[in-house]
Design an enzyme around this catalytic site. Structure first.
Site, short mmCIF file in Angstrom:
data_model
loop_
_atom_site.label_atom_id
_atom_site.label_comp_id
_atom_site.label_asym_id
_atom_site.label_seq_id
_atom_site.Cartn_x
_atom_site.Cartn_y
_atom_site.Cartn_z
N MET A 22 0.84 -1.21 0.00
CA MET A 22 0.00 0.00 0.00
C MET A 22 0.87 1.25 0.00
O MET A 22 0.39 2.34 0.32
CB MET A 22 -0.94 0.00 1.21
CG MET A 22 -1.89 -1.20 1.19
SD MET A 22 -3.37 -0.95 2.18
CE MET A 22 -2.67 -0.70 3.79
N HIS A 29 9.33 -3.21 3.42
CA HIS A 29 8.95 -3.38 2.01
C HIS A 29 10.19 -3.74 1.18
O HIS A 29 10.15 -4.66 0.36
CB HIS A 29 8.35 -2.09 1.44
CG HIS A 29 7.06 -1.67 2.10
ND1 HIS A 29 7.00 -0.61 2.96
CD2 HIS A 29 5.80 -2.16 2.01
CE1 HIS A 29 5.75 -0.45 3.38
NE2 HIS A 29 5.00 -1.38 2.82
N GLN A 53 -10.17 -2.28 2.87
CA GLN A 53 -9.68 -2.98 4.05
C GLN A 53 -9.54 -2.08 5.27
O GLN A 53 -9.09 -2.52 6.32
CB GLN A 53 -8.37 -3.72 3.74
CG GLN A 53 -7.15 -2.85 3.54
CD GLN A 53 -5.94 -3.69 3.11
OE1 GLN A 53 -5.94 -4.31 2.06
NE2 GLN A 53 -4.91 -3.71 3.95
N GLY A 139 5.12 -10.13 4.42
CA GLY A 139 5.95 -9.98 5.62
C GLY A 139 5.37 -10.73 6.81
O GLY A 139 4.15 -10.72 7.02
N GLN A 140 6.26 -11.35 7.59
CA GLN A 140 5.86 -12.02 8.83
C GLN A 140 5.26 -11.02 9.83
O GLN A 140 4.49 -11.39 10.71
CB GLN A 140 7.09 -12.73 9.43
CG GLN A 140 6.86 -13.44 10.75
CD GLN A 140 5.91 -14.63 10.62
OE1 GLN A 140 5.80 -15.23 9.55
NE2 GLN A 140 5.22 -14.95 11.70
N LYS A 141 5.62 -9.74 9.68
CA LYS A 141 5.06 -8.68 10.53
C LYS A 141 3.53 -8.79 10.59
O LYS A 141 2.91 -8.59 11.62
CB LYS A 141 5.49 -7.33 9.96
CG LYS A 141 4.63 -6.14 10.29
CD LYS A 141 4.92 -5.63 11.67
CE LYS A 141 4.34 -4.28 11.96
NZ LYS A 141 3.01 -4.04 11.43
N ARG A 179 2.65 3.01 9.76
CA ARG A 179 1.91 3.72 10.80
C ARG A 179 2.81 4.30 11.89
O ARG A 179 2.36 5.13 12.67
CB ARG A 179 0.86 2.79 11.42
CG ARG A 179 -0.24 2.44 10.42
CD ARG A 179 -1.41 1.70 11.04
NE ARG A 179 -2.53 1.68 10.13
CZ ARG A 179 -2.87 0.65 9.34
NH1 ARG A 179 -2.14 -0.46 9.36
NH2 ARG A 179 -3.90 0.73 8.53
P1 AMP Z 1 1.71 -2.73 3.52
O1 AMP Z 1 2.23 -1.76 2.50
O2 AMP Z 1 1.74 -2.21 4.92
O3 AMP Z 1 0.41 -3.37 3.12
O4 AMP Z 1 2.77 -3.92 3.55
C1 AMP Z 1 3.15 -4.60 2.38
C2 AMP Z 1 3.91 -5.84 2.75
O5 AMP Z 1 5.06 -5.49 3.51
C3 AMP Z 1 3.07 -6.80 3.61
O6 AMP Z 1 3.30 -8.14 3.16
C4 AMP Z 1 3.65 -6.58 4.98
O7 AMP Z 1 3.53 -7.72 5.81
C5 AMP Z 1 5.09 -6.30 4.67
N1 AMP Z 1 5.72 -5.59 5.79
C6 AMP Z 1 5.25 -4.49 6.43
N2 AMP Z 1 6.06 -4.16 7.45
C7 AMP Z 1 7.05 -5.08 7.47
C8 AMP Z 1 8.20 -5.29 8.30
N3 AMP Z 1 8.49 -4.50 9.32
N4 AMP Z 1 8.99 -6.35 8.02
C9 AMP Z 1 8.71 -7.19 6.98
N5 AMP Z 1 7.64 -7.03 6.17
C10 AMP Z 1 6.83 -6.00 6.41
#
Ligand code: AMP
Length: 246
Positions: A22, A29, A53, A139-141, A179
């Site tokens: 996103m 990322h 979402q 991500g495992q996050k 965030r």
């Molecule tokens: P988002 O842009 O927040 O939807 O995240 C995109 C991808 O990045 C998702 O698969 C998340 O799980 C991953 N992601 C976000 N933060 C982290 C992090 N700190 N470590 C690893 N992957 C991450």
């Protein structure tokens, strides 16, 4: 790097790795871009702020956006295509088909964010159908998100391999997240209780914060997962439980 606004212009060659995002890129990322770069001929990063979402009263309106910076960072990591579709390519007029991962989507995050995982699963399936990746990187996050996507892919026989990459953290232990930009210096200090409590497996370290949940989840791998609110910011994190480390 090509910036592509419509799937009809994708024209991808060889093996394809997709990283759904996103935007508001950080090192979390970028670690996914590198994992995809190492395993595929063509790396596609999708950038789509999926309004569906976000629940009412959540942070959609203030979610950080910087498309130019994101494009620059993706290019530096060797991404081939930045796919930034318009909302009506993902949700065409009359859209009414949703993917519901019933049980996994309704616990933990799902309990506190009704409809969240239905929108996540739906946008992921839509992106898979537009991009046709061989592999997709998460991500495992966001452990529950990865679990929901794996379940959907298995249940519906979607021809994509799901890769889950380790959580990237700042030096102080806070998991990187778009965030985190909302946190004041004082809030950020208080937010450090989240990784500390997870690491110590001690909920009492979260005293003073509003805790949505602090629970073991039988995902693959098993995790201790938590969500807290620090001021107006909601943060999630998890640790893989001992013996389940891959
Ligand atoms: P988002 O842009 O927040 O939807 O995240 C995109 C991808 O990045 C998702 O698969 C998340 O799980 C991953 N992601 C976000 N933060 C982290 C992090 N700190 N470590 C690893 N992957 C991450």
């Amino acid at each position: 790097m090509r910036v592509v606004r419509s799937a009809t212009d994708l024209r991808l060659e060889g093996s394809v790795g997709l990283v759904p995002t996103m935007g508001a890129f950080h090192e979390g990322h970028l670690s996914l871009f590198r994992a995809a770069r190492a395993e595929n001929d063509t790396v596609v990063v999708s950038l789509f702020l999926n309004a569906a979402q976000f629940g009412p009263g959540e942070d959609l309106e203030r979610y950080p956006r910087d498309d130019e910076r994101d494009a620059r960072l993706a290019e530096q990591e060797g991404v081939d295509v930045l796919f930034a579709p318009a909302a009506d390519e993902i949700y065409p007029p009359g859209f009414q088909t949703w993917v519901e991962v019933e049980e996994l989507g309704s616990i933990l995050e799902g309990e506190h964010r009704p409809g969240h995982f239905r929108a996540v699963a739906t946008v992921c399936l839509k992106l898979f159908n537009l991009v046709h990746p061989d592999r997709a990187y998460f991500g495992q996050k966001d452990a529950q998100q990865a679990e929901v996507v794996k379940r959907m892919v298995g249940d519906l026989a979607v021809p994509v391999e799901i890769r889950v990459c380790p959580t990237q953290r700042d030096e102080d232990g806070l998991a990187l997240s778009s965030r985190n930009a909302y946190l004041s210096a004082e809030e950020r200090e208080r937010a450090l209780a989240l990784p500390r409590a997870l690491q110590a497996q001690d909920r009492s370290l979260l005293n003073g914060l509003k805790v949505d949940y602090f629970e073991v989840a039988n995902f693959e791998p098993r995790v201790l997962a938590a969500a807290v609110r620090v001021g107006g910011t909601r943060l999630i994190d998890n640790v893989i439980l001992e013996g389940d480390n891959r």
